[in-house]
Design an enzyme around this catalytic site. Structure first.
Site, PDB file in Angstrom:
ATOM      1  N   ARG A 234       0.385  -1.057  -0.261  1.00 49.77           N
ATOM      2  CA  ARG A 234       0.001   0.294   0.199  1.00 49.77           C
ATOM      3  C   ARG A 234       1.065   1.245   0.287  1.00 49.77           C
ATOM      4  O   ARG A 234       2.255   0.998   0.502  1.00 49.77           O
ATOM      5  CB  ARG A 234      -0.989  -0.363   1.032  1.00 49.77           C
ATOM      6  CG  ARG A 234      -2.114  -0.920   1.023  1.00 49.77           C
ATOM      7  CD  ARG A 234      -3.423  -0.813  -0.120  1.00 49.77           C
ATOM      8  NE  ARG A 234      -3.488  -1.269   0.171  1.00 49.77           N
ATOM      9  CZ  ARG A 234      -4.756  -2.283  -0.606  1.00 49.77           C
ATOM     10  NH1 ARG A 234      -3.571  -3.226  -1.169  1.00 49.77           N
ATOM     11  NH2 ARG A 234      -5.700  -3.101  -0.382  1.00 49.77           N
TER      12      ARG A 234
ATOM     13  N   GLU B  88      -2.693   7.737  -4.387  1.00 47.28           N
ATOM     14  CA  GLU B  88      -3.411   7.108  -4.929  1.00 47.28           C
ATOM     15  C   GLU B  88      -4.732   7.589  -5.613  1.00 47.28           C
ATOM     16  O   GLU B  88      -5.338   7.523  -4.946  1.00 47.28           O
ATOM     17  CB  GLU B  88      -2.971   5.817  -4.739  1.00 47.28           C
ATOM     18  CG  GLU B  88      -3.050   4.957  -6.095  1.00 47.28           C
ATOM     19  CD  GLU B  88      -3.077   3.618  -5.845  1.00 47.28           C
ATOM     20  OE1 GLU B  88      -3.705   3.092  -5.191  1.00 47.28           O
ATOM     21  OE2 GLU B  88      -1.743   3.160  -4.942  1.00 47.28           O
TER      22      GLU B  88
ATOM     23  N   HIS C   2      -1.217   0.223  -9.774  1.00 46.73           N
ATOM     24  CA  HIS C   2      -1.440  -0.565  -8.852  1.00 46.73           C
ATOM     25  C   HIS C   2      -2.168  -1.598  -9.857  1.00 46.73           C
ATOM     26  O   HIS C   2      -3.760  -1.542  -9.493  1.00 46.73           O
ATOM     27  CB  HIS C   2      -2.940   0.491  -8.009  1.00 46.73           C
ATOM     28  CG  HIS C   2      -3.168  -0.359  -7.189  1.00 46.73           C
ATOM     29  ND1 HIS C   2      -3.337  -0.016  -5.884  1.00 46.73           N
ATOM     30  CD2 HIS C   2      -3.010  -1.830  -6.898  1.00 46.73           C
ATOM     31  CE1 HIS C   2      -3.561  -0.752  -4.834  1.00 46.73           C
ATOM     32  NE2 HIS C   2      -3.432  -2.170  -4.918  1.00 46.73           N
TER      33      HIS C   2
END
Length: 317
Positions: free
Chosen positions: A232, A260, A279
């Site tokens: 993460r 993000e 991602h």
């Protein structure tokens, strides 16, 4: 994909992102919602006991949780549930998708390592300019790789690293034995960081791991070491990482960032020696068949009263 017409005649006890037939649960009283269109009507939501959150649509799903008074189980299709956990109502069991993303995320982790070490981004840019750009690259062979996090994804990364003839160090929240070598506790992390040529982050985002990779951590890394993050974004202090990248001392390969999505104009886009993927670790062809198997298994466990798998929090946990 979803619409009121997809709702069965009887009151549905399950809300799925895929048709019940696709999950292997034909005949189940299930409503269908994939997170893209309008949610099911209130009458449907009030009857739902088991909710499978559509993959990558957590933000759209969160407002529905408080509208499901009979809700007993929330099944995420993500390995990490940090964005979902604070919103799960008391008394509701939350399960993650442990195992679903192992293969795909591990593949990407190894891809990022090899691409960064062997200079693939530079080759791509040179190809765009029609330049034959050679040079001397770093091999993964004989390097030391530190896996920070050794759950199912970390273990899958290790299995794929073994053929590359590198040495592997392992750190997890608690120490334990492993067939390929010891897993050291998180308390030993700073003793291991200076030994690694490549540091791979595969641990969940928690209060303990948020900002774990800070200025002190990064300063302890070897000169020219590579940081790979498939965990993460907030596990890494972006400001501290940028400082090291702009000095040219470290390299980074990041599938996740903080913030993000990475907004236009953010300095990470153009930081030296930095490879960014958007991602996509778990989002591959490997996802759907594994997700369907997990949903089928969990629904069967729920139906028969057997213990659910992958329980993160809830009654009795």
């Amino acid at each position: 994909m979803s619409s009121p017409s997809a709702v069965p005649a009887g009151p549905p006890a399950v809300l799925l992102p895929y048709p019940a037939e696709q999950v292997g649960a034909a005949g189940l009283a299930a409503a269908l919602w994939d997170g893209r269109g309008a949610p099911p009507p209130e009458g449907v939501l009030r009857s739902v006991e088991f909710f499978v959150v559509p993959y990558t649509r957590t933000a759209a799903a969160l407002p529905l949780l408080e509208r499901m008074p009979r809700l007993r189980v929330v099944q995420s299709l993500s390995a990490g549930v940090d964005d979902l956990l604070p919103f799960v109502p008391p008394g509701v069991t939350l399960c993650n998708a442990r195992g679903v993303h192992d293969a795909s995320t591990a593949e990407l982790a190894v891809t990022l390592i090899l691409a960064a070490l062997r200079g693939v981004p530079g080759f791509v840019r040179a190809q765009d300019r029609e330049v034959w750009q050679g040079g001397h690259a770093t091999a993964l062979a004989d390097r030391t790789v530190l896996l920070v996090g050794h759950g199912s994804i970390g273990a899958a990364v290790e299995e794929r690293l073994v053929p590359f003839e590198c040495d592997i160090l392992r750190v997890a929240r608690t120490a334990r034995a492993h067939a390929r070598g010891p897993v050291r506790p998180l308390a030993d992390l700073m003793d291991l960081v200076p030994r690694a040529d490549v540091v791979v982050l595969t641990l969940p985002l928690t209060a303990q791991t948020r900002g774990l990779v800070d200025a002190r951590f990064l300063a302890a890394m070897k000169d020219d070491a590579l940081l790979v993050n498939v965990a993460r974004g907030p596990v890494v202090d972006t400001t501290a990482l940028l400082a090291e990248l702009e000095r040219g001392r470290l390299s980074a390969a990041l599938d996740v960032t903080d913030p993000e999505p990475l907004p236009p104009g953010h300095p990470l886009w153009h930081a030296p020696r930095t490879l960014i993927s958007p991602h996509v670790g778990g989002n591959s062809t490997a996802f759907l068949p594994r997700a369907l198997r997990l949903i089928h298994s969990q629904l069967e466990r729920h139906r028969t009263g057997a213990p659910l798998a992958n329980v993160v929090t809830g009654p009795g946990h």
